[in-house]
Motif scaffolding. Sequence first.
Motif, mmCIF file in Angstrom:
data_model
loop_
_atom_site.group_PDB
_atom_site.id
_atom_site.type_symbol
_atom_site.label_atom_id
_atom_site.label_comp_id
_atom_site.label_asym_id
_atom_site.label_seq_id
_atom_site.Cartn_x
_atom_site.Cartn_y
_atom_site.Cartn_z
ATOM 1 N N GLU A 160 2.379 0.931 13.621
ATOM 2 C CA GLU A 160 1.717 0.160 14.781
ATOM 3 C C GLU A 160 0.820 -0.857 14.293
ATOM 4 N N MET A 161 0.834 -2.100 15.451
ATOM 5 C CA MET A 161 -0.046 -3.132 14.927
ATOM 6 C C MET A 161 -1.430 -3.056 15.034
ATOM 7 N N LYS A 162 -2.253 -3.318 14.373
ATOM 8 C CA LYS A 162 -3.872 -3.413 14.522
ATOM 9 C C LYS A 162 -3.929 -4.190 15.616
ATOM 10 N N LYS A 163 -5.056 -4.036 16.371
ATOM 11 C CA LYS A 163 -5.301 -4.716 17.607
ATOM 12 C C LYS A 163 -5.971 -5.964 16.898
ATOM 13 N N GLY A 164 -5.602 -7.018 17.666
ATOM 14 C CA GLY A 164 -6.035 -8.477 17.377
ATOM 15 C C GLY A 164 -5.018 -9.507 17.630
ATOM 16 N N GLU A 165 -5.637 -10.473 17.572
ATOM 17 C CA GLU A 165 -4.605 -11.664 18.020
ATOM 18 C C GLU A 165 -3.983 -12.268 16.600
ATOM 19 N N VAL A 166 -3.143 -13.339 17.036
ATOM 20 C CA VAL A 166 -2.543 -13.894 15.942
ATOM 21 C C VAL A 166 -3.556 -14.678 15.336
ATOM 22 N N LYS A 184 0.872 -1.288 -0.099
ATOM 23 C CA LYS A 184 -0.051 -0.020 0.111
ATOM 24 C C LYS A 184 0.916 1.183 -0.001
ATOM 25 N N TRP A 185 1.689 1.299 -0.937
ATOM 26 C CA TRP A 185 2.566 2.498 -1.107
ATOM 27 C C TRP A 185 2.022 3.866 -1.287
ATOM 28 N N GLU A 186 2.735 4.587 -0.960
ATOM 29 C CA GLU A 186 2.371 6.291 -1.136
ATOM 30 C C GLU A 186 3.523 6.960 -1.136
ATOM 31 N N ASN A 187 3.944 7.641 -2.037
ATOM 32 C CA ASN A 187 5.191 8.562 -2.016
ATOM 33 C C ASN A 187 6.382 7.775 -1.682
ATOM 34 N N GLY A 188 6.524 6.425 -1.893
ATOM 35 C CA GLY A 188 7.765 5.756 -1.807
ATOM 36 C C GLY A 188 7.896 5.076 -0.240
ATOM 37 N N MET A 189 6.797 5.300 0.443
ATOM 38 C CA MET A 189 6.519 4.710 1.739
ATOM 39 C C MET A 189 5.458 3.575 1.991
ATOM 40 N N PRO A 190 5.766 2.448 2.579
ATOM 41 C CA PRO A 190 4.699 1.489 2.567
ATOM 42 C C PRO A 190 3.707 1.958 3.854
ATOM 43 N N LYS A 191 2.428 1.643 3.696
ATOM 44 C CA LYS A 191 1.471 2.183 4.502
ATOM 45 C C LYS A 191 1.243 0.948 5.225
ATOM 46 N N GLU A 192 1.639 -0.289 4.895
ATOM 47 C CA GLU A 192 0.827 -1.780 5.485
ATOM 48 C C GLU A 192 2.232 -2.574 5.475
ATOM 49 N N ILE A 193 2.307 -2.976 6.618
ATOM 50 C CA ILE A 193 3.408 -4.215 6.801
ATOM 51 C C ILE A 193 2.517 -5.589 7.260
ATOM 52 N N GLY A 203 1.186 -25.033 13.705
ATOM 53 C CA GLY A 203 1.058 -24.760 12.198
ATOM 54 C C GLY A 203 1.274 -23.282 11.953
ATOM 55 N N ASP A 204 1.269 -22.782 10.581
ATOM 56 C CA ASP A 204 1.465 -21.499 10.221
ATOM 57 C C ASP A 204 0.501 -20.412 10.991
ATOM 58 N N TYR A 205 0.741 -19.290 10.884
ATOM 59 C CA TYR A 205 -0.056 -18.321 11.297
ATOM 60 C C TYR A 205 0.357 -16.852 10.883
ATOM 61 N N PHE A 206 -0.445 -16.052 10.951
ATOM 62 C CA PHE A 206 -0.107 -14.482 10.699
ATOM 63 C C PHE A 206 -0.597 -13.522 11.552
ATOM 64 N N TYR A 207 -0.211 -12.266 11.654
ATOM 65 C CA TYR A 207 -0.385 -11.403 12.474
ATOM 66 C C TYR A 207 -1.498 -10.359 11.724
ATOM 67 N N PRO A 208 -2.052 -9.341 12.566
ATOM 68 C CA PRO A 208 -2.850 -8.309 12.007
ATOM 69 C C PRO A 208 -2.058 -7.666 11.253
ATOM 70 N N PRO A 209 -2.091 -6.646 10.423
ATOM 71 C CA PRO A 209 -1.506 -5.709 9.558
ATOM 72 C C PRO A 209 -0.772 -4.700 10.759
#
Length: 181
Positions: A169-175, A132-141, A152-158
């Motif tokens: 800052e990480m969005k609130k939420g669980e793995v 979600k790039w804006e002006n050469g900066m990612p807005k989301e990781i 097993g595999d898992y992922f984090y909130p953005p």
Amino acid sequence: MNKLPCLLIAIGCLLFWVNRVDAKSDFVIISEKQCYPIEISQANRLPSEFQKYINYTKKCDVKDQNNVETKLSIVSIWVDEYYLSFSAAGRTQRWENFPLPVIVTDNFKVIGRLPEIYPRDDVTEPEVFFGKWENGMPKEIRIDVTNPAVDGDYFYPPIFWNSITQQYEMKKGEVIHGRRR
């Protein structure tokens, strides 16, 4: 023969595929190939918790979707190299509480942290996506973790860029267990 059900299935598949491509096309994965040992002058600008591990700390430059370097980097401890140094000396070492990787600007200002050790810890291997790039900066990781353990595999909130605090800052939420779609 009624072609409507086949046509609807084909359209549904196409929409699913387009949405998956659009969801991932803006995101760029960081690669270990983009990482190199930090310089001593850079090490002095890191949080003090990194100092013990400076010889095993690397900087990974973030590149955008056009493969152009940005002003962001990930700085992390290569724990496998750290433990190899002990085994090479014939010693064993207990697992340590390593500092989490930091997201830094080109002048080493810490503007965020990753929730997992990169590129791997004892068992897990996170994949780090910038998008979600804006002006050469990612807005989301996004952090997706490969885990061969029973859980097993898992992922984090953005992790989002907060333009007010100038921090990631990480969005609130669980793995979330499973693979991100």
